[in-house]
Design an enzyme around this catalytic site. Structure first.
Site, PDB file in Angstrom:
ATOM      1  N   HIS A 220      39.866  43.875  48.069  1.00  7.77           N
ATOM      2  CA  HIS A 220      41.019  43.325  48.790  1.00  7.77           C
ATOM      3  C   HIS A 220      41.930  42.573  47.826  1.00  7.77           C
ATOM      4  O   HIS A 220      41.466  41.946  46.878  1.00  7.77           O
ATOM      5  CB  HIS A 220      40.548  42.370  49.889  1.00  7.77           C
ATOM      6  CG  HIS A 220      39.658  43.000  50.910  1.00  7.77           C
ATOM      7  ND1 HIS A 220      38.302  43.167  50.709  1.00  7.77           N
ATOM      8  CD2 HIS A 220      39.925  43.498  52.136  1.00  7.77           C
ATOM      9  CE1 HIS A 220      37.773  43.752  51.784  1.00  7.77           C
ATOM     10  NE2 HIS A 220      38.734  43.965  52.653  1.00  7.77           N
TER      11      HIS A 220
ATOM     12  N   HIS B 141      41.514  34.380  49.425  1.00  8.25           N
ATOM     13  CA  HIS B 141      42.425  34.482  50.575  1.00  8.25           C
ATOM     14  C   HIS B 141      42.787  33.128  51.170  1.00  8.25           C
ATOM     15  O   HIS B 141      43.577  33.068  52.120  1.00  8.25           O
ATOM     16  CB  HIS B 141      41.804  35.345  51.678  1.00  8.25           C
ATOM     17  CG  HIS B 141      41.512  36.750  51.282  1.00  8.25           C
ATOM     18  ND1 HIS B 141      42.449  37.565  50.672  1.00  8.25           N
ATOM     19  CD2 HIS B 141      40.383  37.504  51.411  1.00  8.25           C
ATOM     20  CE1 HIS B 141      41.908  38.750  50.445  1.00  8.25           C
ATOM     21  NE2 HIS B 141      40.666  38.742  50.870  1.00  8.25           N
TER      22      HIS B 141
ATOM     23  N   ASP C  86      38.343  42.586  43.237  1.00  5.18           N
ATOM     24  CA  ASP C  86      37.874  42.722  44.613  1.00  5.18           C
ATOM     25  C   ASP C  86      38.572  43.906  45.294  1.00  5.18           C
ATOM     26  O   ASP C  86      39.710  44.232  44.962  1.00  5.18           O
ATOM     27  CB  ASP C  86      38.198  41.422  45.363  1.00  5.18           C
ATOM     28  CG  ASP C  86      37.500  41.279  46.685  1.00  5.18           C
ATOM     29  OD1 ASP C  86      37.913  41.944  47.645  1.00  5.18           O
ATOM     30  OD2 ASP C  86      36.542  40.497  46.767  1.00  5.18           O
TER      31      ASP C  86
ATOM     32  N   ASP D 275      32.977  44.554  46.676  1.00  8.00           N
ATOM     33  CA  ASP D 275      33.315  45.444  47.780  1.00  8.00           C
ATOM     34  C   ASP D 275      34.146  46.654  47.356  1.00  8.00           C
ATOM     35  O   ASP D 275      34.612  47.408  48.199  1.00  8.00           O
ATOM     36  CB  ASP D 275      34.002  44.687  48.912  1.00  8.00           C
ATOM     37  CG  ASP D 275      35.180  43.851  48.456  1.00  8.00           C
ATOM     38  OD1 ASP D 275      35.485  43.842  47.241  1.00  8.00           O
ATOM     39  OD2 ASP D 275      35.793  43.182  49.302  1.00  8.00           O
TER      40      ASP D 275
END
Length: 377
Positions: A172, A135, A170, A259
């Site tokens: 995200h 990110h 991931d 995650d």
């Protein structure tokens, strides 16, 4: 004898803290390393351990803006609270703490070293658990990430004309890595993640396919909340593996955030550790030089279990389903009653599964119509 596998690790990975109330706990690195040791994976034949270097300023500036790096370095040397919201620094999400800059450079250096082990050191594959900061933008911290290790580490390889596939598993979306290569055909980015419609970082929709020379080289498979192993496996088999084969890269780099597991506190996916092992074995089976990096994961024991299974798959080492007895007391400090290394099989409820399947089918139809023909699939 087959080429070795390299584990990049340093005790300093767990030497800092985002704060007691922050969901990101750096103890997960120590926990993972200790579980690997209890499983006999740290000295398994054909493996090596290497210490990461600190990424240099020159290496960082290949992607990050100097003014951002100056601010990050200055803030991390201060003793009191510091903030600059233009750079995403000092808020609840991305706190600034003493030593942050050097710590982030070490994490970034781990991924640089993992690539070096695979491209120059004769290793078949390498794993840097402290990488995966997908990110972090060129001049803005975001999503707990300060330096984008993957983008930084790839710069010399790309300058040499190499082609890379980056796969992000991931929970995200890997937004900043996609952004960095959005107009390039030299890096094929593929991200499977929870749908960003109402979920951070609110991006990664199937229509995001790249621009200019990069059109068709950014691939996203947003999954509906409560997608389980069956949904994930379909996405992997129908999108990830065919595109890797068609692109024929010089290097495969994968972000293996933990995650997507069903008990992670920040996501709504319902996958199990079986998907970490499945993906790892599939990546190894491509025969490509492979670098794996860490990423998200906000249940510390989940992360340790998932990445231990990842490393076992990378090395071909057998591991039992149960946690080693000597590790159980430590595991129970984080998860009372913990006994299992692998998750039990789990399926989403029929209603959730149907919604997830419909969402995946919609994505697949779009990709089959708009993207697959570009790659002659």
């Amino acid at each position: 004898m087959s080429a070795p596998r390299a584990l990049v690790y340093a005790p300093q990975f767990s030497a800092y803290s985002y704060g007691e109330a922050h969901p990101f706990k750096v103890e997960r690195y120590r926990l993972t390393y200790e579980l690997m040791g209890h499983c006999g994976l740290l000295d398994f034949p054909g493996t090596i351990q290497v210490a990461p270097p600190y990424a240099s300023r020159r290496q960082l500036e290949a992607f990050h803006r100097p003014d951002y790096l100056d601010t990050l370095e200055r803030f991390s040397q201060a003793d009191g609270p510091q903030a600059n919201f233009r750079y995403g620094l000092g808020d609840v999400e991305n706190p600034v703490f003493h030593g942050l800059y050097d710590w982030a450079r070490l994490m970034c250096g781990g991924t640089i070293e993992a690539l070096r082990q695979v491209t120059e050191g004769g290793c078949r594959a390498a794993f840097s658990m402290a990488g995966g900061w997908h990110h972090s933008h060129s001049a803005r911290a975001s999503g707990f990430c300060y330096l984008n290790d993957v983008v930084v580490a790839l710069q010399p390889l790309l300058a040499a004309g190499k082609r890379v596939v980056y796969v992000d598993l991931d929970g995200h979306h890997g937004d900043a890595v996609q952004e960095a290569f959005y107009q390039s055909a030299q890096v094929l980015t593929i991200s499977i993640h929870e749908n960003g419609k109402d979920f951070y970082p609110y991006s990664g929709f199937v229509e995001e396919v790249g621009e200019g020379a990069g059109y068709g080289y950014s691939i996203n498979v947003p999954l509906a909340a409560h997608s389980d192993d069956l949904i994930f496996e379909q996405a992997f088999k129908k999108v990830v593996l065919p595109l890797i084969a068609a692109y024929r890269p010089d290097l495969l780099i994968t972000q293996m955030g933990a995650d997507f597991l069903r008990t992670d506190p920040l996501t709504r996916l319902e996958c199990t550790t079986a998907m970490m092992e499945y993906a790892a074995r599939a990546f190894l089976a491509t025969g490509l030089p492979w670098v794996a990096v860490g990423g998200g994961g906000y249940d510390r024991l989940n992360v340790a279990r998932a990445w231990t299974l990842l490393w076992a798959a990378m090395t071909g080492a057998p591991v039992a389903d149960a946690l080693p007895l000597a590790f159980v007391p430590l595991a129970r400090q984080f998860t009372p009653g913990a006994l299992a290394l692998r998750d039990a099989p789990h399926l989403a409820t029929p209603d959730d599964y149907c919604r997830a399947q419909q969402a995946l089918d919609t994505c697949l139809r779009f990709l089959e119509r708009r993207i697959f023909p570009l790659h002659r699939l």
